[in-house]
Design an enzyme around this catalytic site. Structure first.
Site, PDB file in Angstrom:
ATOM      1  N   ARG A 174       0.883  -1.070  -0.013  1.00 27.00           N
ATOM      2  CA  ARG A 174       0.095  -0.052  -0.207  1.00 27.00           C
ATOM      3  C   ARG A 174       0.553   1.501   0.139  1.00 27.00           C
ATOM      4  O   ARG A 174       1.470   1.243   0.508  1.00 27.00           O
ATOM      5  CB  ARG A 174      -0.861  -0.028   1.448  1.00 27.00           C
ATOM      6  N   LYS A 215      -2.635  -2.150   7.609  1.00 20.28           N
ATOM      7  CA  LYS A 215      -3.466  -1.209   8.625  1.00 20.28           C
ATOM      8  C   LYS A 215      -3.487  -1.613  10.213  1.00 20.28           C
ATOM      9  O   LYS A 215      -3.308  -2.523  10.513  1.00 20.28           O
ATOM     10  CB  LYS A 215      -5.017  -1.937   7.788  1.00 20.28           C
ATOM     11  N   HIS A 219      -1.895   2.523  -6.374  1.00 22.18           N
ATOM     12  CA  HIS A 219      -2.997   1.553  -6.437  1.00 22.18           C
ATOM     13  C   HIS A 219      -2.621   0.481  -7.647  1.00 22.18           C
ATOM     14  O   HIS A 219      -2.642  -0.565  -7.331  1.00 22.18           O
ATOM     15  CB  HIS A 219      -4.431   1.290  -5.586  1.00 22.18           C
ATOM     16  N   ARG A 243       0.121  -1.854  -7.066  1.00 18.78           N
ATOM     17  CA  ARG A 243      -0.424  -3.136  -5.754  1.00 18.78           C
ATOM     18  C   ARG A 243      -1.717  -3.634  -6.493  1.00 18.78           C
ATOM     19  O   ARG A 243      -1.637  -5.484  -6.426  1.00 18.78           O
ATOM     20  CB  ARG A 243      -1.003  -2.453  -5.043  1.00 18.78           C
ATOM     21  N   HIS A 280      -4.447  -8.694   3.670  1.00 18.56           N
ATOM     22  CA  HIS A 280      -5.362  -9.247   3.860  1.00 18.56           C
ATOM     23  C   HIS A 280      -5.982 -10.192   4.924  1.00 18.56           C
ATOM     24  O   HIS A 280      -5.786 -10.597   5.404  1.00 18.56           O
ATOM     25  CB  HIS A 280      -6.297  -9.263   2.748  1.00 18.56           C
ATOM     26  N   TYR A 324     -10.044 -15.075   7.417  1.00 20.01           N
ATOM     27  CA  TYR A 324      -8.236 -15.085   7.339  1.00 20.01           C
ATOM     28  C   TYR A 324      -7.940 -16.374   6.951  1.00 20.01           C
ATOM     29  O   TYR A 324      -8.485 -17.273   7.956  1.00 20.01           O
ATOM     30  CB  TYR A 324      -8.063 -14.070   7.708  1.00 20.01           C
TER      31      TYR A 324
END
Length: 310
Positions: free
Chosen positions: A157, A181, A250, A253, A276, A285
């Site tokens: 990112r 994140k 982006h 990515r 993610h 996940y």
């Protein structure tokens, strides 16, 4: 799932529907268009019940409603269309509960899939190669190629790229430590070409960096480069390298994810490489250990192998 039911409905399914249509007409005062929409949605779902061997609406549970939503997704229905279908079911079951024909509404707790934002069109491998074919030897050009190689090589990112510190470059291991994140740390692999250009950048970084600056990538002012500066420089390189597509961090990515997935067919590895938590709204996940990730990466990434050494 066809829009019109092709299977005759038994009375146990049809009669409650007929009562509901009358309720919509006489008590709710809905337009003919809205009534037809309800009828189309509900009778399609009733026909699906028949194919499953169910003969009464009371046999429907939340699991069936969720399966119905999933079926719509698999068949390519828009999220808005699935939401309409679920809304029709909720209204119908509320009616049956109100009349005492069901004890609870099985569609009440089932959410429609979120409407996903369209992903940007990714660059193909040739376009990426064209963009990254920067061979100018001034410090800013070397920095920019290193940034783009790292971003595409590791699928980072923009915030992750800008946040990399000198201590995060683990050269011997071929890894970069990034903060994603939620302040979650992960180690991202980066390709031979990315490592090669980071090494070149480190040799000239001192010409720009302020004393004591910890950021890997710095601006002309000697401090950590800003998000906007990275975006602007990539846009400029896209034009300079005559890449037809609009270039953004982006998009690089997204191109990384697309190219690795096309090569490896390993969706879980791509999920982990991108950092993610959820692979989609319907998948949870799945953790893979780093060795497996690195192996999938080395085999799949189009720039993962450094050119033959001299």
């Amino acid at each position: 799932m066809s829009l019109e039911p092709k299977i005759p409905l038994p009375n146990s399914l049809q009669k409650p529907l007929s009562r509901f249509y009358e309720y919509l007409r006489s008590e709710k005062g809905l337009s003919l268009h809205t009534q037809r929409n309800y009828k189309q949605q509900l009778e399609t779902m009733a026909a699906h019940l028949v194919t499953l061997g169910l003969k009464d609406w009371s046999q429907v549970d939340a699991a069936w409603v969720r399966q119905l939503a999933s079926k719509g997704m698999r068949e390519g229905m828009k999220a808005s269309s699935i939401a309409t279908r679920l809304s029709s079911l909720r209204s119908f079951f509320d009616f049956l509960v109100l009349r005492g024909e069901m004890t609870a509404n099985p569609a009440k707790g089932v959410s429609a899939p979120r409407k996903q934002r369209p992903l940007p069109k990714n660059l193909d491998v040739d376009e990426v190669g064209q963009l990254l074919d920067v061979n100018e030897d001034d410090p800013l050009s070397i920095r920019d190629r290193a940034m783009m190689e790292v971003m595409y090589g590791a699928g980072l990112r923009l915030a992750e790229l800008v946040g990399i510190n000198l201590k995060d470059v683990l050269g011997r291991q071929g890894e970069i430590r990034v903060i994603g994140k939620g302040d979650k740390e992960r180690k991202a692999p980066f390709s031979g070409l990315a490592k090669e250009w980071v090494d070149k950048w480190l040799k000239v970084r001192g010409a720009l960096a302020s004393p004591g600056e910890t950021a890997l990538f710095v601006s002309k002012l000697g401090t950590r480069i800003s998000h906007r500066s990275v975006q602007k420089r990539m846009e400029e390189w896209g034009k300079k390298q005559s890449v037809a597509s609009h270039i953004s961090p982006h998009k690089l990515r997204h191109s990384f994810a697309t190219h690795v997935l096309e090569s490896s067919q390993n969706l879980r590895a791509v999920q982990e490489l991108l950092g993610h938590e959820n692979i989609s709204t319907t998948q949870v996940y799945t953790h893979l250990d780093f060795q497996h990730l690195a192996q999938a990466y080395d085999q799949a990434h189009p720039r993962a192998r450094k050119k033959n050494k001299d």
